[in-house]
Design a protein around this motif. Structure first.
Motif, short mmCIF file in Angstrom:
data_model
loop_
_atom_site.label_atom_id
_atom_site.label_comp_id
_atom_site.label_asym_id
_atom_site.label_seq_id
_atom_site.Cartn_x
_atom_site.Cartn_y
_atom_site.Cartn_z
N PRO A 101 65.41 -96.62 -50.21
CA PRO A 101 66.09 -95.86 -49.16
C PRO A 101 65.74 -94.37 -49.14
CG PRO A 101 67.53 -96.11 -51.04
CD PRO A 101 66.26 -96.85 -51.39
N SER A 102 66.05 -93.77 -48.01
CA SER A 102 66.15 -92.32 -47.90
C SER A 102 67.62 -91.98 -48.01
CB SER A 102 65.63 -91.83 -46.55
OG SER A 102 64.25 -92.10 -46.40
N ALA A 103 67.94 -90.79 -48.52
CA ALA A 103 69.34 -90.40 -48.67
C ALA A 103 69.53 -88.98 -48.17
CB ALA A 103 69.76 -90.51 -50.12
N GLN A 104 70.62 -88.77 -47.45
CA GLN A 104 71.00 -87.42 -47.04
C GLN A 104 72.52 -87.31 -47.09
OE1 GLN A 104 69.27 -85.42 -43.68
NE2 GLN A 104 67.44 -86.73 -43.66
N GLN A 105 73.00 -86.18 -47.55
CA GLN A 105 74.44 -85.92 -47.58
C GLN A 105 74.79 -85.20 -46.28
OE1 GLN A 105 75.93 -85.40 -51.42
NE2 GLN A 105 77.54 -83.96 -50.86
N ASP A 106 74.85 -86.02 -45.21
CA ASP A 106 74.98 -85.45 -43.87
C ASP A 106 75.50 -86.54 -42.93
OD1 ASP A 106 74.64 -84.28 -41.38
OD2 ASP A 106 72.65 -83.47 -41.81
N ALA A 107 76.65 -86.28 -42.29
CA ALA A 107 77.23 -87.26 -41.38
C ALA A 107 76.35 -87.51 -40.16
CB ALA A 107 78.62 -86.80 -40.93
N LYS A 155 65.81 -92.81 -27.36
CA LYS A 155 65.48 -91.56 -26.67
C LYS A 155 66.55 -90.49 -26.93
CE LYS A 155 63.90 -90.09 -22.05
NZ LYS A 155 64.87 -89.08 -21.61
N HIS A 156 67.81 -90.89 -26.86
CA HIS A 156 68.92 -89.95 -27.09
C HIS A 156 68.89 -89.41 -28.52
CE1 HIS A 156 72.87 -88.17 -26.49
NE2 HIS A 156 73.29 -88.76 -27.59
N LEU A 157 68.65 -90.30 -29.48
CA LEU A 157 68.58 -89.86 -30.88
C LEU A 157 67.45 -88.86 -31.08
CD1 LEU A 157 69.17 -93.24 -32.77
CD2 LEU A 157 70.84 -91.44 -32.30
N LYS A 158 66.30 -89.18 -30.50
CA LYS A 158 65.14 -88.30 -30.66
C LYS A 158 65.37 -86.92 -30.05
CE LYS A 158 60.45 -87.57 -29.10
NZ LYS A 158 59.45 -87.88 -28.09
N LEU A 165 69.21 -82.43 -37.79
CA LEU A 165 69.18 -82.68 -39.23
C LEU A 165 68.66 -81.47 -40.00
CD1 LEU A 165 67.75 -86.33 -39.30
CD2 LEU A 165 70.08 -85.64 -39.89
N ILE A 166 69.28 -81.21 -41.14
CA ILE A 166 68.84 -80.12 -42.01
C ILE A 166 67.54 -80.52 -42.71
CG2 ILE A 166 69.45 -78.63 -43.96
CD1 ILE A 166 71.21 -78.24 -41.47
N THR A 167 67.51 -81.75 -43.18
CA THR A 167 66.32 -82.28 -43.87
C THR A 167 65.44 -82.99 -42.84
OG1 THR A 167 67.64 -82.65 -45.85
CG2 THR A 167 65.49 -83.75 -45.74
N PRO A 168 64.21 -82.54 -42.65
CA PRO A 168 63.34 -83.17 -41.64
C PRO A 168 62.94 -84.58 -42.03
CG PRO A 168 62.12 -81.53 -42.91
CD PRO A 168 63.55 -81.40 -43.33
N ALA A 169 62.57 -85.36 -41.04
CA ALA A 169 62.16 -86.75 -41.28
C ALA A 169 60.87 -86.79 -42.08
CB ALA A 169 61.98 -87.47 -39.95
N GLU A 170 60.81 -87.72 -43.04
CA GLU A 170 59.59 -87.91 -43.82
C GLU A 170 58.56 -88.70 -43.01
OE1 GLU A 170 60.30 -89.20 -47.99
OE2 GLU A 170 62.41 -89.12 -47.41
N GLY A 172 56.18 -91.43 -41.74
CA GLY A 172 56.23 -92.89 -41.81
C GLY A 172 57.63 -93.47 -41.78
N ARG A 173 58.63 -92.59 -41.81
CA ARG A 173 60.01 -93.05 -41.78
C ARG A 173 60.50 -93.18 -40.33
NH1 ARG A 173 62.55 -94.69 -46.74
NH2 ARG A 173 60.88 -94.27 -48.23
N ASP A 174 61.60 -93.90 -40.16
CA ASP A 174 62.07 -94.25 -38.81
C ASP A 174 62.34 -93.05 -37.91
OD1 ASP A 174 61.95 -96.96 -39.18
OD2 ASP A 174 64.05 -97.18 -39.78
N LEU A 175 62.76 -91.93 -38.50
CA LEU A 175 63.19 -90.81 -37.67
C LEU A 175 62.07 -89.88 -37.25
CD1 LEU A 175 66.59 -89.88 -39.38
CD2 LEU A 175 66.01 -91.78 -37.85
N GLU A 176 60.86 -90.15 -37.71
CA GLU A 176 59.74 -89.28 -37.30
C GLU A 176 59.21 -89.71 -35.94
OE1 GLU A 176 55.93 -89.48 -37.44
OE2 GLU A 176 55.59 -90.45 -39.37
#
Length: 412
Positions: A101-107, A155-158, A165-170, A172-176
């Motif tokens: 997993p990826s982990a972030q302390q962020d709601a 589209k809305h999420l992007k 997000l404070i921590t940018p997407a890595e 190859g990960r889903d959020l990039e």
């Protein structure tokens, strides 16, 4: 059409307790935490429940997201960051990267990741519905809507939430961008497939069908191009699917464009267009085999076994033979060496993402209750590392798709 669409796996997540002992300083604050835990667990159950439909999913998502907004939206009358946003650590796997997993302390990371799974679920629901033995017109509309709705969520999420997000997407990960853009375009392309099947069944104008097929092939080409810089071990199988769909619909475009040319007494050009359709169809068949043999995440589609696929091969062959006969008896046109340049624009039937918004803040989350959360009274979760954790999260157990009798995408 049970195995017509390729689907990557759902994201998996670690359990979250929302136990803020000492911090939640009132019964109402404790109730919010308890309700967050139960609504989250309920929503996660829905992802793998075969009886879940879009209405049930909406109720489950609204219940959870409206409460989660209480950890994100400003509730103290200022524009400052919600003090609860960074209280809880969340861990999520990615659709292409296995069980680490990826982990972030962020709601907001939790909001995005859970909504991402809702979009993936919408595509899987559409695939399951399209796999029914007798697909009704209502079913086809639901498939179409679910795919456009999924595109709208991505589209809305992007555009709105991932940039927060404070921590940018890595990579190859889903959020990039490369990954989420591919999901958006694939959803639009698959929604247009429903339109094409409908247009063919109702015997719409060949010019319209050719234009829709051409636009759909271009969508698949765009999606494949978006992934071409991603690591092959996680993207090769997905790319093979996108490529075979591109060539399949380009074959459709040339086939129906050939029919249009024949009706305009351009028999030589019609023959050349149909020859190109044969070439694209043959390439799609080859890519189907390569796709099945390529290892990677996701369920393996079997498009070459579907009537909708095999029917096209027969249509091309029969139409080409007809054109060659007509040319030998009537037209005597020279067949051009170069295939016709397709510059087709569809005036109707193009699929646009359905606009998506998160539900409003829950009525439980008032400024008065917010004030009773006291961050000085309890310890925060251990700070999440921005880099991936070494632990492994168990994947979601997804139901198997049972093959149904293939009706060739006939809408009854």
């Amino acid at each position: 059409m049970t195995h017509w669409f390729h689907r990557n796996p759902l994201k998996a997540t670690a359990p979250v307790s929302f136990n803020f002992y000492g911090v939640a300083g009132s019964p109402s604050a404790n109730k919010i935490c308890n309700d967050l835990r139960t609504t989250r667990a309920r929503l996660l159950e829905m992802f793998t429940d075969t009886t879940c439909n879009p209405e049930i999913m909406k109720n489950a998502t609204d219940a959870y997201f409206s409460l989660l907004q209480g950890f994100i939206a400003p509730l103290d009358g200022t524009t400052q960051e919600n003090k609860l946003r960074f209280m809880q650590n969340f861990k999520w796997t990615d659709t292409l990267q296995g069980n680490t997993p990826s982990a972030q302390q962020d709601a907001i990371f939790e909001l995005i990741s859970m909504a991402y799974n809702v979009a993936i679920w919408q595509t899987k629901f559409a695939s399951r519905l399209a796999g029914k033995e007798n697909v009704t017109e209502v079913d086809a509309k639901d498939v179409h809507r679910s795919l456009k709705f999924a595109a709208g969520i991505f589209k809305h999420l992007k555009e709105v939430h991932i940039p927060r997000l404070i921590t940018p997407a890595e990579k190859g990960r889903d959020l990039e961008p490369r990954v989420i853009d591919t999901y958006i375009v694939q959803c639009q392309a698959e929604a247009q497939e429903v339109t094409i099947a409908r247009a063919i069944e109702l015997k719409h104008n060949a010019t319209l069908i050719a234009a829709l097929a051409f636009e759909t092939a271009n969508f698949y080409q765009k999606a494949d191009g978006t992934l071409n810089t991603l690591e092959p071990e996680c993207s090769s199988k997905w790319r093979k699917y996108l490529q075979l769909k591109q060539h399949f619909y380009m074959s459709y475009a040339y086939c129906y464009h050939g029919q249009t040319l024949l009706s305009s007494d351009k028999c030589g050009e019609s023959i050349r267009s149909l020859q190109e359709a044969e070439k694209c169809y043959s390439r799609a068949e080859t890519l189907c085999k390569e796709y099945r043999q390529t290892k990677g995440p996701g369920s393996t589609a079997k498009p070459s076994e579907q009537l909708f696929f095999t029917k096209l091969g027969g249509l091309i062959k029969n139409t080409l033979q007809k054109c060659e006969r007509e040319n030998g008896f009537i037209y005597f046109h020279k067949v051009p060496a170069e295939a016709p340049q397709l510059e087709l624009k569809a005036s109707y039937g193009l699929a646009e993402p359905i606009s998506f918004e998160f539900p409003a803040l829950s009525e439980q989350c008032t400024p008065e209750v917010y004030a009773t959360f006291d961050l000085t009274k309890g310890a925060k979760d251990e700070k999440a590392k921005p880099k991936r954790e070494e632990e492994v999260i168990k994947p979601m157990k997804e139901p198997d798709l049972k093959p149904q009798k293939d009706t060739g995408c006939v809408i009854s």
